[in-house]
Design a protein around this motif. Structure first.
Motif, short mmCIF file in Angstrom:
data_model
loop_
_atom_site.label_atom_id
_atom_site.label_comp_id
_atom_site.label_asym_id
_atom_site.label_seq_id
_atom_site.Cartn_x
_atom_site.Cartn_y
_atom_site.Cartn_z
N ILE A 100 0.72 -1.38 0.18
CA ILE A 100 -0.02 0.01 0.61
C ILE A 100 0.71 0.95 -0.30
N GLY A 107 -2.38 1.27 8.37
CA GLY A 107 -3.06 0.68 9.25
C GLY A 107 -4.72 0.81 9.38
N CYS A 109 -6.72 -1.50 8.10
CA CYS A 109 -7.65 -2.67 7.75
C CYS A 109 -7.46 -3.18 5.86
N THR A 112 -5.37 -5.92 5.46
CA THR A 112 -6.34 -7.02 5.42
C THR A 112 -7.06 -7.61 4.73
N ARG A 148 -3.08 -12.17 11.05
CA ARG A 148 -4.64 -11.99 10.60
C ARG A 148 -5.33 -12.44 9.85
C1 LIG Z 1 2.20 -3.90 5.38
C2 LIG Z 1 0.50 -3.63 4.36
C3 LIG Z 1 -0.48 -4.56 3.54
C4 LIG Z 1 -0.11 -3.79 6.04
O1 LIG Z 1 -1.19 -3.34 5.57
P1 LIG Z 1 -2.28 -2.47 6.28
O2 LIG Z 1 -4.21 -1.88 5.87
O3 LIG Z 1 -1.77 -0.73 6.72
O4 LIG Z 1 -2.41 -2.71 7.87
P2 LIG Z 1 -3.74 -3.25 8.71
O5 LIG Z 1 -4.57 -2.43 8.73
O6 LIG Z 1 -4.45 -4.48 7.78
O7 LIG Z 1 -3.13 -4.26 9.61
C5 LIG Z 1 -2.07 -3.59 10.81
C6 LIG Z 1 -1.91 -4.42 11.37
O8 LIG Z 1 -0.86 -3.62 11.95
C7 LIG Z 1 -1.12 -3.25 13.33
N1 LIG Z 1 -0.80 -1.75 12.83
C8 LIG Z 1 -0.95 -0.97 12.30
N2 LIG Z 1 0.01 0.21 12.80
C9 LIG Z 1 0.97 -0.27 12.76
C10 LIG Z 1 2.91 -0.29 13.54
N3 LIG Z 1 3.03 1.11 13.40
N4 LIG Z 1 3.33 -1.18 13.96
C11 LIG Z 1 2.49 -2.15 14.12
N5 LIG Z 1 1.86 -2.62 14.11
C12 LIG Z 1 0.88 -1.91 13.30
C13 LIG Z 1 -2.51 -3.07 13.49
O9 LIG Z 1 -3.20 -3.16 14.76
C14 LIG Z 1 -3.28 -4.56 13.37
O10 LIG Z 1 -2.96 -5.91 13.88
P3 LIG Z 1 -4.24 -6.02 14.53
O11 LIG Z 1 -5.30 -6.68 13.41
O12 LIG Z 1 -3.41 -7.15 15.30
O13 LIG Z 1 -4.66 -4.57 15.89
C15 LIG Z 1 0.64 -1.90 4.89
O14 LIG Z 1 0.70 -1.51 5.75
C16 LIG Z 1 1.72 -1.36 3.62
O15 LIG Z 1 1.63 -2.11 2.20
N6 LIG Z 1 2.98 -1.44 4.16
C17 LIG Z 1 4.19 -0.52 3.55
C18 LIG Z 1 4.79 -1.74 2.29
C19 LIG Z 1 4.51 -3.18 3.00
O16 LIG Z 1 4.80 -3.36 3.90
N7 LIG Z 1 4.54 -4.50 2.35
C20 LIG Z 1 4.82 -5.83 2.79
C21 LIG Z 1 5.89 -6.08 2.38
S1 LIG Z 1 6.11 -7.87 2.90
#
Ligand SMILES: CC(C)(COP(=O)(O)OP(=O)(O)OC[C@H]1O[C@@H](n2cnc3c(N)ncnc32)[C@H](O)[C@@H]1OP(=O)(O)O)[C@@H](O)C(=O)NCCC(=O)NCCS
Length: 191
Positions: A100, A107, A109, A112, A148
């Motif tokens: 993303i 963060g 969802c 997810t 999750r």
């Molecule tokens: C990794 C990624 C796909 C996750 O998608 P997202 O929509 O951000 O994550 P979600 O909101 O669905 O879920 C995040 C989870 O992490 C938690 N979280 C949110 N921010 C956080 C942070 N700063 N540190 C740790 N955990 C965190 C949330 O509480 C949730 O966990 P829980 O369900 O146990 O409460 C997205 O953040 C992303 O693409 N990041 C940048 C690139 C990347 O990392 N890609 C993956 C490479 S393997």
């Protein structure tokens, strides 16, 4: 474009997954050059918009072994990409990748839901039996998102990736078709 004209491949509640368009290249190029995003990815070279256009144009030829989709909010904003890569049809296994790039959507969802949609597609449409991925040990948000969605840790390659001046662990995770969490989440796919 009106909502009725929208192209939707997999429909969720907060987000939909759709094929990428050449006009998405500018956004993709902004994300893939952003250090806050790439700290979690294996890419490390500058990426030009022209390369993104070429990559998008080639995606149609990579099917079915590689399938890449855009992650779009219900309001129609492209926020990232997700894909199944290097699918092995004998072993019925594939590798998940997601990013993303629109950071304000982290963060919330969306990840997810996108992961759940694509693993539902992998199991219920492609009839695959295992979806694998690898993630940097410091990417806590991604690891929580994957857990999750039913992923379990299978191993850790210690200090495998050199990133931003230090070695990071690479965590290997996977989810199998027979998994109650996956079965429940795949119902997000609207019929
Ligand atoms: C990794 C990624 C796909 C996750 O998608 P997202 O929509 O951000 O994550 P979600 O909101 O669905 O879920 C995040 C989870 O992490 C938690 N979280 C949110 N921010 C956080 C942070 N700063 N540190 C740790 N955990 C965190 C949330 O509480 C949730 O966990 P829980 O369900 O146990 O409460 C997205 O953040 C992303 O693409 N990041 C940048 C690139 C990347 O990392 N890609 C993956 C490479 S393997």
């Amino acid at each position: 474009m009106s909502r009725r004209d929208k192209v939707v491949f997999l429909a969720g509640n907060k987000i939909n997954l759709r094929p990428l368009l050449k006009s998405d290249a500018g956004k993709l190029s902004r994300w893939i050059n952003d250090p806050e995003v790439t700290q979690y990815l294996s890419v490390y070279l500058p990426m030009y918009e022209k390369e993104e256009i070429d990559w998008i144009e080639n995606l149609s030829k990579c099917k079915p072994n590689d399938i890449v989709l855009g992650i779009e909010t219900i309001a129609g904003i492209l926020i990232g990409t997700i894909g199944l890569h290097g699918t092995n049809w004998k072993d019925r296994a594939t590798n998940l990748g997601i990013s993303i790039g629109e950071k304000k959507y982290w963060g919330k969802c969306c990840g997810t839901e996108a992961v759940s949609l694509i693993i539902g597609y992998a199991f219920e449409t492609l009839n695959l039996h295992k979806v694998c991925l690898s993630v940097f040990g410091h990417n806590e948000r991604a690891i929580r998102c994957y857990k999750r969605c039913g992923f379990k840790t299978e191993g850790c390659r210690k200090k495998q990736i050199f990133k931003n001046g230090r070695y990071a662990d690479e965590i290997l995770m996977a989810v199998f078709k027979v998994n109650k969490k996956t079965e429940r989440r795949s119902k997000w796919i609207k019929q």
